[in-house]
Design a protein around this motif. Sequence first.
Motif, mmCIF file in Angstrom:
data_model
loop_
_atom_site.group_PDB
_atom_site.id
_atom_site.type_symbol
_atom_site.label_atom_id
_atom_site.label_comp_id
_atom_site.label_asym_id
_atom_site.label_seq_id
_atom_site.Cartn_x
_atom_site.Cartn_y
_atom_site.Cartn_z
ATOM 1 N N SER A 98 41.597 53.819 29.870
ATOM 2 C CA SER A 98 42.565 54.530 30.461
ATOM 3 C C SER A 98 43.022 52.599 31.329
ATOM 4 C CB SER A 98 43.019 54.959 31.020
ATOM 5 O OG SER A 98 41.366 54.604 31.724
ATOM 6 N N ARG A 99 42.239 51.440 31.392
ATOM 7 C CA ARG A 99 41.604 50.609 31.651
ATOM 8 C C ARG A 99 41.930 49.354 31.146
ATOM 9 N NH1 ARG A 99 38.575 51.536 36.709
ATOM 10 N NH2 ARG A 99 38.397 53.352 36.010
ATOM 11 N N PRO A 100 41.720 48.696 31.094
ATOM 12 C CA PRO A 100 41.852 47.317 29.947
ATOM 13 C C PRO A 100 40.140 46.952 29.780
ATOM 14 C CG PRO A 100 43.104 46.436 31.791
ATOM 15 C CD PRO A 100 42.835 48.014 31.639
ATOM 16 N N TYR A 101 39.512 46.572 29.221
ATOM 17 C CA TYR A 101 38.362 46.659 28.924
ATOM 18 C C TYR A 101 37.887 44.958 30.392
ATOM 19 C CZ TYR A 101 33.381 44.920 27.640
ATOM 20 O OH TYR A 101 32.220 44.387 28.139
ATOM 21 N N ARG A 102 37.481 44.980 30.937
ATOM 22 C CA ARG A 102 36.578 44.002 31.683
ATOM 23 C C ARG A 102 35.052 43.955 31.951
ATOM 24 N NH1 ARG A 102 39.518 44.095 37.555
ATOM 25 N NH2 ARG A 102 37.316 44.826 37.978
ATOM 26 N N PRO A 103 34.517 42.230 30.671
ATOM 27 C CA PRO A 103 33.219 42.698 30.826
ATOM 28 C C PRO A 103 32.187 42.537 32.156
ATOM 29 C CG PRO A 103 34.236 40.590 30.160
ATOM 30 C CD PRO A 103 35.612 41.406 31.124
ATOM 31 N N HIS A 104 32.487 41.615 33.212
ATOM 32 C CA HIS A 104 31.935 41.957 34.298
ATOM 33 C C HIS A 104 33.502 42.185 35.843
ATOM 34 C CE1 HIS A 104 29.522 39.578 31.948
ATOM 35 N NE2 HIS A 104 29.864 38.534 31.942
ATOM 36 N N LYS A 105 32.852 42.578 36.158
ATOM 37 C CA LYS A 105 33.297 42.832 37.624
ATOM 38 C C LYS A 105 33.944 42.035 38.205
ATOM 39 C CE LYS A 105 33.394 45.946 42.045
ATOM 40 N NZ LYS A 105 32.776 45.322 42.886
ATOM 41 N N LEU A 106 34.522 41.492 38.734
ATOM 42 C CA LEU A 106 35.106 40.199 39.394
ATOM 43 C C LEU A 106 34.945 40.719 41.054
ATOM 44 C CD1 LEU A 106 38.117 38.474 37.683
ATOM 45 C CD2 LEU A 106 35.471 38.182 37.089
ATOM 46 N N GLU A 107 34.386 39.249 41.917
ATOM 47 C CA GLU A 107 33.860 39.482 43.301
ATOM 48 C C GLU A 107 34.961 38.609 44.011
ATOM 49 O OE1 GLU A 107 32.105 41.503 45.162
ATOM 50 O OE2 GLU A 107 31.598 42.301 43.098
ATOM 51 N N THR A 108 35.558 39.178 45.084
ATOM 52 C CA THR A 108 36.073 37.621 45.969
ATOM 53 C C THR A 108 35.184 36.966 46.155
ATOM 54 O OG1 THR A 108 37.451 39.642 46.717
ATOM 55 C CG2 THR A 108 37.549 37.672 47.652
ATOM 56 N N LEU A 109 35.183 35.534 46.300
ATOM 57 C CA LEU A 109 34.476 34.077 47.390
ATOM 58 C C LEU A 109 35.257 33.785 47.884
ATOM 59 C CD1 LEU A 109 31.826 32.976 46.594
ATOM 60 C CD2 LEU A 109 33.423 31.160 45.309
ATOM 61 N N ASN A 110 34.961 33.996 49.165
ATOM 62 C CA ASN A 110 35.300 33.263 50.334
ATOM 63 C C ASN A 110 35.060 32.041 51.115
ATOM 64 O OD1 ASN A 110 37.355 35.542 50.753
ATOM 65 N ND2 ASN A 110 36.560 36.514 51.199
ATOM 66 N N PHE A 111 36.149 31.346 51.496
ATOM 67 C CA PHE A 111 35.204 30.079 52.171
ATOM 68 C C PHE A 111 36.323 29.237 52.312
ATOM 69 C CE2 PHE A 111 35.037 29.079 47.543
ATOM 70 C CZ PHE A 111 35.187 27.638 47.261
ATOM 71 N N LYS A 112 36.304 28.293 53.833
ATOM 72 C CA LYS A 112 37.501 27.829 53.828
ATOM 73 C C LYS A 112 37.054 26.525 53.573
ATOM 74 C CE LYS A 112 38.472 30.989 57.904
ATOM 75 N NZ LYS A 112 39.356 31.948 57.526
ATOM 76 N N VAL A 113 38.119 25.779 53.918
ATOM 77 C CA VAL A 113 37.903 24.658 53.291
ATOM 78 C C VAL A 113 39.545 23.498 54.408
ATOM 79 C CG1 VAL A 113 37.653 24.094 51.023
ATOM 80 C CG2 VAL A 113 40.130 24.104 50.893
ATOM 81 N N THR A 114 39.426 22.469 54.156
ATOM 82 C CA THR A 114 41.467 21.465 54.380
ATOM 83 C C THR A 114 41.730 22.089 53.435
ATOM 84 O OG1 THR A 114 40.796 19.265 54.132
ATOM 85 C CG2 THR A 114 39.914 20.029 55.608
ATOM 86 N N ASP A 115 43.640 22.156 54.349
ATOM 87 C CA ASP A 115 45.135 21.949 54.108
ATOM 88 C C ASP A 115 44.657 20.934 52.507
ATOM 89 O OD1 ASP A 115 47.763 23.595 53.789
ATOM 90 O OD2 ASP A 115 48.021 21.768 54.233
ATOM 91 N N ASP A 116 44.571 19.913 53.529
ATOM 92 C CA ASP A 116 44.180 18.546 52.017
ATOM 93 C C ASP A 116 43.533 18.843 50.807
ATOM 94 O OD1 ASP A 116 46.274 17.370 54.040
ATOM 95 O OD2 ASP A 116 44.274 16.193 54.568
ATOM 96 N N PHE A 117 42.287 19.881 51.042
ATOM 97 C CA PHE A 117 41.135 19.448 50.188
ATOM 98 C C PHE A 117 42.320 20.672 49.497
ATOM 99 C CE2 PHE A 117 38.314 21.497 47.564
ATOM 100 C CZ PHE A 117 37.830 20.866 46.661
ATOM 101 N N LYS A 118 42.798 21.679 49.637
ATOM 102 C CA LYS A 118 43.319 22.820 49.198
ATOM 103 C C LYS A 118 44.559 21.863 47.800
ATOM 104 C CE LYS A 118 45.462 27.193 49.134
ATOM 105 N NZ LYS A 118 46.098 28.449 49.983
ATOM 106 N N LYS A 119 45.325 21.169 49.023
ATOM 107 C CA LYS A 119 46.581 20.418 48.196
ATOM 108 C C LYS A 119 45.884 19.743 46.762
ATOM 109 C CE LYS A 119 49.572 21.214 51.867
ATOM 110 N NZ LYS A 119 50.265 20.200 52.684
#
Length: 64
Positions: free
Chosen positions: A13-34
């Motif tokens: 009923s749902r598409p096959y996903r070989p691995h469950k995805l997890e959220t990875l949270n960390f902060k970076v500066t706005d300049d680095f993100k851009k």
Amino acid sequence: MAKAPVKSPPERSRPYRPHKLETLNFKVTDDFKKAFKGYAVAQGISMVELLREGFELSKARRTK
């Protein structure tokens, strides 16, 4: 004696996903993100792909 028909596997009923995805949270500066996002776009890859590639390169470099 007649053989029983072979049943096909049930459809998912749902598409096959070989691995469950997890959220990875960390902060970076706005300049680095851009810069990170801009580089990923310029290379035609996602930010996740760029992060994975960088991680693999870092692991390879540090294990030598």
